[in-house]
Each structure stands twice: as C-alpha cells, then as structure tokens.
Design a protein around this motif. Structure first.
Motif, PDB file in Angstrom:
ATOM      1  N   SER B  47      26.308 -20.729  22.250  1.00 39.63           N
ATOM      2  CA  SER B  47      26.154 -21.005  20.818  1.00 39.63           C
ATOM      3  C   SER B  47      26.590 -22.425  20.496  1.00 39.63           C
ATOM      4  O   SER B  47      25.965 -23.101  19.671  1.00 39.63           O
ATOM      5  N   GLN B  89      23.736 -16.933  15.453  1.00 40.22           N
ATOM      6  CA  GLN B  89      24.221 -15.656  15.971  1.00 40.22           C
ATOM      7  C   GLN B  89      24.765 -14.788  14.827  1.00 40.22           C
ATOM      8  O   GLN B  89      24.562 -13.589  14.812  1.00 40.22           O
ATOM      9  N   ASP B 165      19.501 -17.413  18.461  1.00 38.10           N
ATOM     10  CA  ASP B 165      20.768 -17.041  19.088  1.00 38.10           C
ATOM     11  C   ASP B 165      21.004 -15.543  18.888  1.00 38.10           C
ATOM     12  O   ASP B 165      21.388 -15.113  17.810  1.00 38.10           O
ATOM     13  N   GLY B 404      31.115 -15.163  19.565  1.00 41.17           N
ATOM     14  CA  GLY B 404      30.749 -13.909  18.922  1.00 41.17           C
ATOM     15  C   GLY B 404      31.149 -12.681  19.722  1.00 41.17           C
ATOM     16  O   GLY B 404      31.712 -11.720  19.195  1.00 41.17           O
TER      17      GLY B 404
HETATM   18 MG   LIG Z   1      27.362 -17.061  20.898  1.00 40.50          MG
END
Ligand SMILES: [Mg+2]
Ligand SMILES: Nc1ncnc2c1ncn2[C@@H]1O[C@H](COP(=O)(O)OP(=O)(O)OP(=O)(O)O)[C@@H](O)[C@H]1O
Lengths: 412, 502
Positions: B47, B89, B165, B404
């Motif tokens: 990311s 994301q 993402d 994440g």
């Molecule tokens: Mg990520």
C-alpha cells in the motif's frame, strides 16, 4: 431515468410544501395568541421591523459559522470577527461613506478569519482554543483602535463614534400603504401577514436585504456548484477529498476567510443600521448566538434562517413591553405541545411525553403569572438551542470532520 | 493505441517511517495493457508503494516514470493529471454525501454535478452491474456497495493506470467475476491495472504479470501461466499454503445463542430482517452466506445490541438479552469483529495498547476497579502482538501506522482475548495474508474446542465452508437455505445466495 426525475421533483415539492405549511401554521398560531392575549404588539409592524433588525447581525454570524463549519473548521471566533467588523464599519464609513464602510467591516472580519485559518489550518491549533484567542484579540484590538483613532473624529470619543451615515433605505410606496391599512384592522391572520409585508416594504435597510440575499447565495454556492461540493467535502472527509485532487488547505482557507468576512458584515450592521454609531462591546455575544442559530438550523441555510428569525424575534419583543413577553410564554407552550403531538404521530412516545411535559409546565407558568422578568428573554436563544439539542440531537447532523485537524498526506 | 512504452516504471523506490523501512530498492515495471498483480505478506509495503505512485506520500529515494516521462508527484492532483487512478485499501468516502457527490468530487468538469453526471453514473452502474443509486447517502451503503462505489469512482474518471488495493476483500465470487470482466475490457482498451490481493486464486485468474514483495522490497516475479498457489505463497511468506479443513466436530448440546423470530424494521416500515431464527451451540460455528446487503450487517448489529429488534427474542445462554446494551453484551462475553475496521474497530490515532482496551474497558486486564490498568493493558497488548504476529514498531505506535492486515490481526486478537463465550465475526480475515489467515483460523478452531460459539459472516466461501459446522444462506433478510459444509460446493452456495433454486 424519468421515474427518478419525477421522484426528485416530488421530494422538492414536498419540502417546499412542508416549509409553506410550517410557515402558515406558525403565523396562524402567533395570530391566535395575539388575539387571545390581546397584545397587538406581538405582530405589530414596529415589532416586526425591530425583529428584522435584531435578526440581521445574528443571521450574518450564523452564515459565517455555516461557511467555516461546512469546510470542517469550527469558528467560535465569530464574536471577535464581528467586533472587528464594528470598528471597520465605523472607520471606513466615517471616511468614505456607508458602502465602503460595509466593505471595511468585511475586510476587518476577514483579517480575523485569516488569523483563525493560519492557526487552525496551517498550524493545526485546536479550533476552540484559536477561536477563544480571536475573540479576546478582536475585543482588545477594537477597543485599542477606537481609543487611538476615534477621539479626534467629529462625534467620536474613546469608546464610541456617533453620527455615522447609514446605508440607504427602501420603501415600495403602494404596497407599503396598503399593508399598513390592513394591518391596522387587527384581523386574524390577514393583518399579521400584512404587518410582515409592511415591515419588509417600508424603510427597510438595503443592508438587511443584502444579508437576506446572502443566505440564498450561500445556499446556491455551497449546494449547487462544484466549488461548494469541494468545500463541503473538506468538512466531511478531507482525506477522501485529498485523494480526489482537492486542495483541502486552500478550500479551508477560503471558507474561513469568507466566514470572517460575513461575521464582519454582521458587526457592520450593528454599527450602521441597528444603531447610529460604533461603541465598544456593541456585539453583546451575538457571534455566539449566531453559532447557536446555525446549530439550531442543523448546519443548513434554511434552518439557520429560521433560528436567526426566532432569536431575533424574541430579542425584539424583550425591548418592547413585558406584556408581549408574557404572551410569548403561551406561544412557546403551544409550540411545544404541537411538537409533542407531531412526535406522538411518529410513535416517538418517550420524546413526545418529555416535550408535552415541558409544554404543560410553560402553559402553567403562563396561566399562573401575569408578567415575566425581562431578563428571561435574554436567555431565550440559549434555552432554545439547548432544547433543540436535547430533543433533536439524533437528527442533527454536523459535518463529519467538523473541528478535526487535518494534515496533508494522512490519507490511506 | 497500446504503445511499447512501459506504463509505469518504479526504480529504487525507498520510504522510511519512524521505526520502519516501509519500502527500499523497489523496482516494478508495468507493461501497457496488462493487469499487474502485486502480492506480499501483511506489512510488506504494497500500500505504501501505491500511495507513492498516487502522490499521497513522497518517496525518500527513487524515480517514477509514467508512460516514458519521469515525474515527481507532489499530490494526488498531479498523479490524476498523469492518468493514475486509485482505489484505496480503506474506503475514501464521505458518509454524509450522496453517491453522486462522492463520485463527481474532483472530477466535476467531466459531466457536471447534475443530471449529466447522474446519467453517466447510471450508465456505468448498469454496464458493470454495480447497482448504484446516485441519490442515496453513502452512509446507507454496506461494505460491498462501498467497494463497488470506489471502483466506479475510478472508472468514472477514466484513468489510464488503475491501482486497485484489495478491491475484492469483501466481494462475493459473482461480484469478483463481474469486476474481472471489467478489468479485461479495460485492459483490452489499452489501460493498465495494478492489482493487490491476498486471494491467490484471483491473482492467478486475472494477472498477466506478478511481482512479489517481502519486507519492503521486491523479491521476485512470477508467471501466472505456470505458477501455482503453493509457489506464490512460498515466495510471499516462505511457508506452506494452509487449507481451511475442519477436524472432527466439537459441537455440544448446550445452546449459547438463540434467536427466535427476530424481525427488524427500518424507519419507513420496511423489513430488514424477517422472522429470523437460529441457534448456535457451544463449540459450533454457524456460517452466514449471502450477497452483501441482504441483512447480514443488520443481523450482526441486532445481536450486538446496536439495533433493537422490532419483535422476536434473543437469548444468550439462558438469559433474555433482547434489550441489552452493547456494553452489557460484551461484558457477558461476546467478542465482535466488525466488518469495517476503520469505522467500527479502531481509534486510528490512539496507540495500540489503548485500542486493546476498547470494548474491554470494564474488565481485567484492562481495568482495575474504576481505574484503567495501564500496565495490565500494555502487557496484554504485547501478548496479542506476539500471538497474532502483528507487525508493528511497538505498542505505542498509533494504529493508523499499521498496515491494513496488521490492524485486522490486532482486532481479532483483542476480540479473542478474555475467553469470550460467543464470537460475532464479520469478514474476520479481511485483508490478512495467507499465513495470517491460517493462524487466525487456528485460533478460532482452538477456542471452539474449548466451547466457543461463533457466528461467522464472510464473503469468502472457502472460509465459510472450511470453518463452519452449518451454513445458512441469507437473502433479503430471510434465511433461505441450510447447508452442510461437508457436502456443499461453492457453486451451490453461489446459486442459493442469488435466489436460484437451492
Ligand atoms: Mg495494504
Ligand atoms: N503512516 C505511516 N506511519 C508509520 N508507519 C507506516 C505508515 N504507513 C505504513 N507504515 C508501515 O509501513 C509498513 C508497510 O505498510 P503497508 O501498508 O504498505 O503494507 P501492506 O503491504 O499494504 O500490508 P497489508 O497487506 O496488510 O495491507 C508497515 O510496517 C507499516 O507499519
């Protein structure tokens, strides 16, 4: 497609209709109370004119609050910006006449807004802290500047400057006279409407008209243009706005500058229209009341107009006679009971009971006394706002990122 | 149109955060007209790299070349001008604005902000089967609809280089298929797509090139035509690919949660849930399958006390908890993994150990009497970080700084602590890598052996089939079929979820 457009237009229709109904019912109730309590002053043209004058500065401040908060900046510095506006209006009017004076008021308010924007947007200072500082600075600066500049002027002293020229007033000849005749008949409903028309068409200040126009202009700009959409997106989710290519800092700056300028215009109104000159401490907390009107109005132009009118109206009654303040109790009681009935219709039993109880209490107060201390009306704006917050807090919807500090690059 | 100039060249990209090197020496080349998959374990730096390519963050080292021109991206505005579009994301949506407003924001010049835009949104929505109503507030949308909106936003702008993402983490297979169909079309039209996912099947199905990242740098490439899932997993984490097989049943006879005829109506009197009844016994996992927006979120929120059912009864053990508040329910031993970790699971600007206390603020080890027990909370956070392999510089880092997947692991660890009797899990492995997914499944299975009852809502049918003892399919707020995971196939479930004959 066509089904959807049709659906939208019915929503618009419904909304405008409901505003119309609420307005009609409101006038009806006021008229009813006027006749029951025999206080013609309640809707006399004089009262309405005073109400409009009391409304305008609150409205300007509320609009200022709307602009800033829609971009996510809480501006309790409105009061300070307003004070700066009173001085600016006095100074520039003395030298260049009332219209430049109004521009001067806006300019000084804008300087206050600039300070607030630098502190909150660029340096990430807490919005409340910065706002309080601006209020202190605004009051201090205006007092200092008045003492330094005004004693030399004709009609001036260290704490005031009198005899300023006011912006022009307008009268629409035929309408004004006709409305006057009708309102003197004291008929139910018709005369009350006539009073309002009379007040609006007789010797109304162009600055008042300008401020009312600004409500419509703000609504259009904020909700009907892409500029407005971007500005509002900064108050809802600045990170998301950033990822879509919106320059969040820029929009916040613009919003807070406009906010300060509007508050300044409100201050200018106080110095030029509401009274005939500048005096220190003239704002008397109207910046805060403007903020309350904006919250009352759920961060929407129509709502804050209603809020400002309510506060302005009660404020003007206070200045007239105690009899009408007492009648006001009956008005509040009926209003609360109607609100309770509406809630009961929507099956919000608990809320309905609370409101009904409050309504009954006020009604009892009205029936058991025959005068109300004048001071009572001073707190009306605050009490009303607290009521609205307590009763409607679930329905109030402020911008989601209002008052939060934002840094570039924090998205994701 | 597709020229031979590479769409994107990233060379020697480096990015450091306090205490972490998120990217170093990253080299990626994206050919025009291809789907390029980027895979790697949680916290590998995927990311971060994408945010650099989109101008949200500035790289410390390295160069970015887009369509043959070297660029310095100072803000997303410049990336957008260079033809890049990105789906983040985590959702980047304003709840109080409508679908239309979110969509046109920043791209007002294309079709205006009125009826022109409305028509265009309807067109995109229809063409790609997104089912988006332009005039609905985003607040009212569930996670899958939000995800579709995010993808639609990029399509609306017509970007030439599209970064996605983890766009599929909460989508069910049908929706994923529809999305892939679109990606192929976009590709055929000469656009390039950068695709991040932890679902290796999807990667193999759609990608033309695969780049693998580990510990902040690119460690290799793979050819999707020849590579297998096992090889990809090994490249990513250097370990075996787990399979969610369930062992012998641990279901007991004691009922832990039962709902009888629960109905929930919204303010307009429409039924969101209609006469739902279910029982979960100790040691049992009940899976809920369904296309998002059919009442899963409402069911979970009703059980958690965030909504009060209009009629019906909810029993926890032998207590009637229909009108209990969320805190009482949590104190009674319910763990809750929310579907959207940023909206409901975390305080993004609070350190990890404070996040550990959330939802446990009245129970040891987080509190002692009326006081917060800092030491206890910190120590237990260390435990979660170790047990669940949360990759973080320390427990004092704000949770925003976690990747994440690591945020998700922290939430799962928190909800599994304090020996819950019931776990309500919505997409529990959303966004975690294959290794961590296996670890989380193991944790759930171990707790189940000790009597944990689980309500599992997931868009991942393999996860549902692998973990559940029973699967219920939900459609328009009703249960429309019960399946035995040992015999059901994903195809059967898929049919039932969309209302086909079960
Ligand atoms: Mg990520
Ligand atoms: N804003 C930030 N501040 C500090 N550290 C950060 C920040 N953003 C990311 N990091 C760190 O950089 C590393 C890479 O994170 P990144 O989000 O790129 O991982 P990822 O590959 O996308 O993982 P996932 O699959 O879990 O999404 C992580 O160790 C993370 O903790």
């Amino acid at each position: 497609m066509s089904a959807a457009t049709a659906q939208r237009s019915t929503i618009v229709e419904r909304l405008t209709k409901s505003w119309l109904y609420i307005g009609l019912i409101g006038i009806g109730v006021v008229s009813f109370v006027r006749i029951i309590t025999d206080t013609d002053d309640l809707t006399g043209a004089g009262t309405i004119r005073a109400a409009i004058i009391a409304t305008c500065p609150i409205l300007a401040a509320a609009l200022g609050g709307l602009w800033a908060e829609r971009a996510g900046v809480v501006n309790i510095g409105l009061e300070g910006q307003m004070i700066l506006g009173t001085w600016g209006a006095a100074f520039f009017t003395y030298h260049y006449g009332p219209w430049v004076g109004i521009l001067g008021a806006a300019l000084l308010g804008l300087v206050g807004g600039l300070l607030h924007a630098i502190a909150t947007v660029t340096f990430g200072v807490d919005h409340i802290v910065s706002g309080v500082a601006i209020n202190l600075i605004g009051a201090g600066a205006a007092t200092y500047l008045a003492e330094a500049v005004f004693p030399e002027y004709e009609g001036g002293g260290p704490r005031q400057l009198n005899g300023l020229e006011a912006p022009a007033q307008v009268t629409i000849p035929g309408v004004s006279d006709l409305a006057n005749t009708i309102s003197d008949q004291h008929w139910f409903f018709v005369s009350d409407v006539a009073s309002v028309i009379q007040a609006l068409t007789t010797n109304i200040s162009t600055l008042s008209l300008l401020i009312f126009a600004l409500v419509i202009i703000s609504a259009l700009v904020l909700w009907r243009t892409s500029f407005g959409l971007r500005l509002r997106s900064c108050g809802e989710n600045p990170q998301a706005a950033e990822t879509l290519g919106v320059n969040v800092y820029l929009y916040k700056y613009v919003a807070v500058l406009i906010s300060g300028a509007l508050a300044g215009i409100g201050g200018g109104f106080l110095a030029l229209v509401a009274s005939s000159g500048f005096s220190t401490g003239q704002t008397g907390g109207r910046g805060y009341i403007g903020l309350a009107a904006m919250i009352f109005g759920n961060w929407r132009p129509g709502g804050l107009l209603a809020g400002a009118l309510t506060f302005g109206y009660t404020d003007s009654l206070r200045l007239r006679d105690t009899q009408s303040v007492h009648s006001l109790l009956l008005l509040v009681a009926i209003g609360l009971l109607m609100f309770a009935a509406w809630r009961a219709c929507r099956k919000q039993v608990k809320g309905a009971l609370v409101v009904a109880a409050a309504g009954a209490l006020v009604m009892a107060w009205f029936l058991l006394t025959d005068s109300v201390p004048r001071e009572f009306t001073v707190m009306t704006p605050y009490v009303t706002t607290m009521f609205v917050l307590a009763l409607g807090s679930q329905r109030l919807r402020m911008p989601a990122a209002d008052g939060k500090s934002y840094r570039r690059g924090s998205a994701g | 149109m597709p020229s031979e100039v590479d769409a994107v060249q990233l060379r020697g990209i480096g990015k450091r955060f306090p205490g972490v090197v998120a990217n170093h020496d990253v080299d990626v080349t994206i050919r025009p007209g291809t789907v390029h998959a980027l895979i790697g374990e949680n916290g590998a730096g995927k990311s971060t790299l994408m945010k650099i390519l989109y101008g949200v963050q500035r790289p410390d080292d390295g160069t970015i070349t887009i369509e043959g021109k070297q660029v310095v991206l100072k803000s997303p505005t410049e990336a957008i001008e260079a033809g890049v579009g990105m789906v983040f994301q985590h959702f980047m949506l304003a709840d109080n604005l409508t679908v239309l407003e979110n969509m046109v924001l920043g791209a007002e010049k294309l079709h205006g902000i009125g009826d022109g835009a409305r028509t265009e949104i309807r067109r995109i929505s229809e063409r790609f089967g997104f089912d988006l109503d332009p005039d609905v507030l985003v607040e009212k949308l569930g996670v899958a609809a939000r995800q579709r909106l995010e993808i639609a936003k990029v399509l609306y702008r017509g970007a030439r280089i599209i970064i996605l993402d983890e766009p599929t983490a909460v989508l069910v297979p049908q929706e994923v298929d529809a999305l892939f169909e679109n990606l192929r079309e976009l590709k055929a039209a000469g656009n390039s797509v950068l695709f991040i996912s932890h679902k290796l099947d999807e990667v193999l199905a759609i990608a033309d090139d695969i780049t693998v990242m580990r510990r902040g740098t690119t460690v290799g490439t793979a050819d999707p035509a020849t590579a297998t899932k096992h090889e990809l997993a090994e490249l990513m984490v250097g370990s075996e690919l787990p399979s969610p097989e369930t062992e012998e049943s641990t279901v007991t006879d004691t009922v832990q949660l039962s709902l009888s005829d629960v109905t929930l109506t919204d303010e307009f009197g429409r039924n969101l849930l209609t006469d739902l009844s279910l029982t979960i016994r100790r040691g049992e996992v009940l899976g809920i399958a369904g296309v998002e927006g059919n009442g899963q979120a409402e069911l979970v929120e009703t059980i958690m006390g965030m909504r009060i059912p209009t009629s019906g009864r909810i029993m926890l053990g032998d207590q009637d908890v229909t009108h209990w508040h969320t805190r009482q329910l949590r104190e009674a031993g319910i763990g809750y993994i929310p579907e959207d970790r940023h909206r409901h699971g975390l305080l993004l600007d609070a350190p990890l150990w404070e996040n550990r206390i959330l939802g446990h603020q009245t129970r040891p080890p987080s509190s002692k009497g009326m006081w917060i027990n800092r030491k206890g909370a910190r120590k237990d956070t260390e435990r979660i970080v170790a047990d669940y392999d949360v990759r973080a510089p320390g427990i004092d880092t704000p949770s925003r700084a976690l990747s994440g997947g690591n945020q998700q692991k922290l939430i799962v660890g928190r909800e599994m602590s304090g020996d819950p009797v019931l776990l309500i899990a919505s997409h529990p492995t959303r966004g975690v890598d294959v290794g961590a997914q296996a670890a989380i499944w193991d944790h759930i299975k171990r707790a189940r052996r000790n009597g944990l009852a689980v309500l599992l809502v997931s868009a991942d049918l393999d996860e549902l089939i692998g973990l559940s003892d029973t699967i219920q399919v939900i459609l328009r707020g009703r249960f429309v079929g019960t399946f035995d995971p040992s015999s059901v196939t994903p195809q059967d479930l898929g049919t039932a979820m969309t209302g086909g004959a079960a």
